[in-house]
Design an enzyme around this catalytic site. Structure first.
Site, PDB file in Angstrom:
ATOM      1  CE  LYS A   3      -2.795   3.196   0.486  1.00 20.91           C
ATOM      2  NZ  LYS A   3      -4.131   3.586   0.183  1.00 20.91           N
ATOM      3  CB  CYS A  30      -3.279   9.174   0.389  1.00 27.93           C
ATOM      4  SG  CYS A  30      -4.955   9.138   0.990  1.00 27.93           S
TER       5      CYS A  30
END
Ligand code: SAJ
Length: 428
Positions: free
Chosen positions: A226, A280
């Site tokens: 991720k 993010c």
């Protein structure tokens, strides 16, 4: 399908009788809760904010995301989704809380710890605990350790042992803000179990609403995968942003350049912009850097390039404004990317704040997705929120910061007499 798949599918074949508790009802947790509820699970959404709990229990939502309001409204009115401040027992627990970084760019997993500590006393044999939050490598194992401290009575999963009382896995969220519901269903998922059995149990739950493929691995690999996805994007955007600076110096149009280079079969350069925003891509690469500081010069350099880009845009505007007397500047867009209202870590906002602070002209801010200026700009002298038409008419300089659809439609003839600074390549 394996024998185990058959067993698991049987276990979940009556979703209406199964309870899932989702911790954190934000951009990730709320859509996941809605998706599970729409598949018949009884979903308990747990959040620490009374306001969020209250809004959701009326069938409304507290964030802007296309179609999410309808999903939540349907789930709440069908009695399948209920929000609460107080954690409750369930068959599966999904942790979708924020994982920000501290001042020194070190990951802060305190919200994950708090959620785990709330879940631990509720755990029963057969329960599943899933971490969705983007997390530094080792966090899923840390969850096991925190549970172990509070529940010595439970046999916890281990890589080589399959007789555990509960299952723990990391299934990182991968949805793109603005397209969350589509990506939640269509994207492939990486499922990292503490043990292979843990991954299988988690995959069975996700199969209830995900059409993409499930890729099973261990928890550490899933955690790093991720982080790597977002760092990959950050590095590639940094390359594009660096090219934009090179092109400014060499008097080459960067958009034409990238368009041409991308005609090569193995070249795919991303788009330069005013910088990288959101919660993010500008954050996650630091989790890799923090874990392996000596091994990550490229990832660190990309962060520096992208973080410096807003100031390069500011310099350009300042230079253009310096050539005018009492310049009026139309600042188009404040959000971190197109067609959303999210201002977090937004380079556009940073640029407008700096222009305001340094009093570079009169600023007419156009942001179709917000109703008022954010607190950092409210009351600032010479700054106000304006309609697009008015701002374009009054401006000497038109600064495009976000490629919102309204700005793509602007009549180019209106821009001809103006100085334009287009950070997104919309008007090339
Ligand atoms: N940007 C550019 N040039 C580009 C692409 C993006 O300057 O060519 C900028 C955007 O304007 C924005 C920032 O980068 O400021 C990030 O935008 P984004 O659309 O690339 O990504 P996010 O932050 O909205 O969502 C990302 C996604 N990750 C990847 O595409 C690898 C999403 O799939 C993740 O789920 C999400 O991060 C997350 O939550 O981690």
């Amino acid at each position: 399908m394996s024998e185990l798949d058959d067993r698991l599918n049987t276990a979940f074949e009556k979703p209406a009788t199964k309870r899932v508790a989702v911790f954190g009802l934000g951009y990730v947790g709320l859509p996941v809760a809605g998706a599970l509820a729409s598949r018949g699970f009884e979903v308990i959404g747990v959040d620490v904010a009374q306001r969020i709990v209250d809004v959701i229990n009326t069938g409304k939502i507290h964030i802007v995301e296309p179609d999410l309001d309808m999903v939540v409204q349907a789930a709440v009115s069908a009695g399948k989704l209920r929000a609460t401040l107080k954690p409750e027992a369930a068959d599966a627990f999904i942790i979708a809380v924020p994982t920000p970084f501290t001042d020194g760019h070190k990951p802060d997993v305190s919200y994950v710890k708090a959620a785990t500590k709330a879940i631990a006393p509720l755990l029963r044999k057969g329960n599943l605990v899933i971490l969705e939050s983007t997390s530094p490598v080792g966090t899923t194992e840390q969850i096991r350790a925190w549970i172990g401290e509070m529940r010595p009575d439970l046999i916890l999963p281990q890589a080589e042992r399959e007789d555990a009382d509960i299952h723990i896995a990391h299934c990182p969220e991968r949805v793109l803000p603005g397209s969350v519901l589509r990506e939640l269903v269509d994207n492939d998922r990486i499922i990292g179990g503490i043990s292979p059995n843990c991954a299988e149990y988690a995959a069975a739950l996700y199969r209830s609403f995900v059409r993409g493929e499930m890729h099973l691995t261990n928890a550490r690999t899933a955690e790093l995968a991720k982080l790597v996805e977002n760092a990959y994007r950050d590095v590639n955007i940094a390359f594009a942003n660096e090219l934009s600076l090179v092109c400014d110096q060499l008097d080459v149009n960067v958009w034409d350049l990238i368009g041409l280079a991308n005609r090569h079969p193995r070249v795919n350069i991303l788009s330069p912009g005013p910088g990288v925003g959101g919660h993010c891509i500008a954050v996650d690469p630091w989790f890799i850097i923090a874990a392996a500081p000596e091994a990550t010069p490229v990832i660190r350099a990309a962060r520096a390039v992208n973080d410096a880009k807003p100031d390069r845009v500011f310099d350009k505007v300042k230079a253009a404004a310096g050539r005018l007397r009492s310049p009026v500047i139309a600042c188009l867009g404040l959000s971190y990317k197109a067609d959303i209202d999210d201002l977090r870590e937004s380079p556009a906002l940073h640029i407008v704040e700096k222009l305001a602070k340094e009093k570079i002209g009169e600023l007419l801010v156009v942001e179709p997705n917000v109703r008022q200026l954010p607190p950092s700009l409210q009351g600032a002298a010479g700054v106000r929120l304006a309609e697009l038409r008015e701002a374009l008419a009054a401006a000497d300089i038109v600064l495009l910061l976000v490629d919102h659809r309204q700005f793509k439609r602007i009549d180019r003839d209106l821009l001809k007499p103006k100085i334009t600074i287009d950070t997104r390549g919309v008007w090339r």
